[in-house]
Design an enzyme around this catalytic site. Structure first.
Site, short mmCIF file in Angstrom:
data_model
loop_
_atom_site.label_atom_id
_atom_site.label_comp_id
_atom_site.label_asym_id
_atom_site.label_seq_id
_atom_site.Cartn_x
_atom_site.Cartn_y
_atom_site.Cartn_z
N HIS A 20 -2.18 -5.39 1.37
CA HIS A 20 -3.51 -5.94 1.12
C HIS A 20 -3.34 -7.37 0.66
CE1 HIS A 20 -7.53 -6.54 -0.56
NE2 HIS A 20 -6.91 -7.11 -1.57
N LYS A 38 0.82 -1.22 0.00
CA LYS A 38 0.00 0.00 0.00
C LYS A 38 0.86 1.27 0.00
CE LYS A 38 -4.02 -2.14 2.26
NZ LYS A 38 -5.01 -1.99 3.35
N TYR A 76 -12.41 -1.49 -3.91
CA TYR A 76 -12.99 -1.73 -2.58
C TYR A 76 -14.51 -1.62 -2.57
CZ TYR A 76 -8.51 -1.87 -0.04
OH TYR A 76 -7.27 -2.23 0.46
N ASN A 99 -2.05 0.04 6.86
CA ASN A 99 -1.52 -1.23 7.38
C ASN A 99 -0.62 -1.98 6.38
OD1 ASN A 99 -3.56 -1.91 5.66
ND2 ASN A 99 -4.73 -3.14 7.10
N GLU A 145 -9.78 -9.51 -8.06
CA GLU A 145 -8.70 -8.55 -7.77
C GLU A 145 -7.49 -8.74 -8.70
OE1 GLU A 145 -7.94 -8.89 -3.58
OE2 GLU A 145 -9.86 -7.97 -3.05
P1 GDP Z 1 -8.22 -6.87 5.38
O1 GDP Z 1 -8.85 -7.98 4.59
O2 GDP Z 1 -7.40 -7.36 6.52
O3 GDP Z 1 -7.44 -5.89 4.51
O4 GDP Z 1 -9.39 -6.02 6.07
P2 GDP Z 1 -10.82 -5.51 5.54
O5 GDP Z 1 -11.19 -6.19 4.26
O6 GDP Z 1 -11.77 -5.62 6.70
O7 GDP Z 1 -10.60 -3.95 5.29
C1 GDP Z 1 -9.99 -3.48 4.11
C2 GDP Z 1 -9.04 -2.38 4.48
O8 GDP Z 1 -9.79 -1.29 5.03
C3 GDP Z 1 -8.02 -2.72 5.57
O9 GDP Z 1 -6.88 -3.38 5.09
C4 GDP Z 1 -7.69 -1.35 6.13
O10 GDP Z 1 -6.77 -0.63 5.29
C5 GDP Z 1 -9.04 -0.65 6.07
N1 GDP Z 1 -9.80 -0.79 7.33
C6 GDP Z 1 -10.32 -1.94 7.87
N2 GDP Z 1 -10.96 -1.69 9.02
C7 GDP Z 1 -10.85 -0.35 9.22
C8 GDP Z 1 -11.32 0.53 10.25
O11 GDP Z 1 -11.98 0.11 11.22
N3 GDP Z 1 -11.00 1.86 10.11
C9 GDP Z 1 -10.29 2.35 9.05
N4 GDP Z 1 -10.02 3.65 9.00
N5 GDP Z 1 -9.84 1.54 8.06
C10 GDP Z 1 -10.10 0.22 8.15
#
Ligand code: GDP
Length: 139
Positions: free
Chosen positions: A115, A9, A49, A112, A126
């Protein structure tokens, strides 16, 4: 063999962690099948997304993902999807296990570092989002 889509990222690219993250990918035994530096537009990030569009952080997440260059990779290994998610660690770097990429390079639950696709269907969507069939064919 299975393939997954990985993204280094914009936060990790800006912090110059690309080399260290690629080293972990190769060290874990993944084959890199395709790789490209990409600069997502806001619309590109929103399309990628789309499943998260109802989440409260959608605006912030898509602004972040289009804030600078990122590295998209097609990774191949047995159980690549599960294995890459394991190497990345939990979404929130503060909750990720020691030694994981997000724990070591992530700054917040949003910024973080990496991805990874979460299922075969999302991996197919994707991978196609970033790589044309010709780039993945024959590799
Ligand atoms: P992943 O599969 O571990 O990437 O997590 P998710 O699919 O739940 O979320 C996609 C991305 O959205 C994550 O990698 C983070 O960059 C972001 N994200 C997830 N949860 C949160 C949150 O609670 N707050 C914010 N600001 N970003 C989040």
């Amino acid at each position: 063999m299975e393939r997954t889509l990985a993204i280094i990222k914009p936060d990790a690219v800006a912090a110059q962690h690309v080399g260290a993250i690629l080293q972990r990918i190769e060290g874990a035994g993944f084959e890199i099948r395709a790789m490209r530096l990409v600069r997502l537009s806001r619309a590109d990030a929103e399309g990628f997304y789309a499943v998260h569009r109802e989440r409260p952080f959608f605006g912030s997440l898509t602004a972040f993902m289009s804030s600078g260059p990122a590295v998209a990779l097609a990774l191949e290994a047995p159980e690549a999807i599960r294995k890459w998610r394991e190497l990345m660690g939990a979404t929130d770097p503060a909750k990720a296990d020691a030694g994981t990429i997000r724990r070591d390079f992530g700054g917040s639950i949003e910024h973080n570092a990496t991805h990874g696709s979460d299922a075969p269907e999302t991996a197919a969507f994707e991978l196609a989002y970033f790589f044309a069939g010709v780039e993945l064919a024959g590799t």
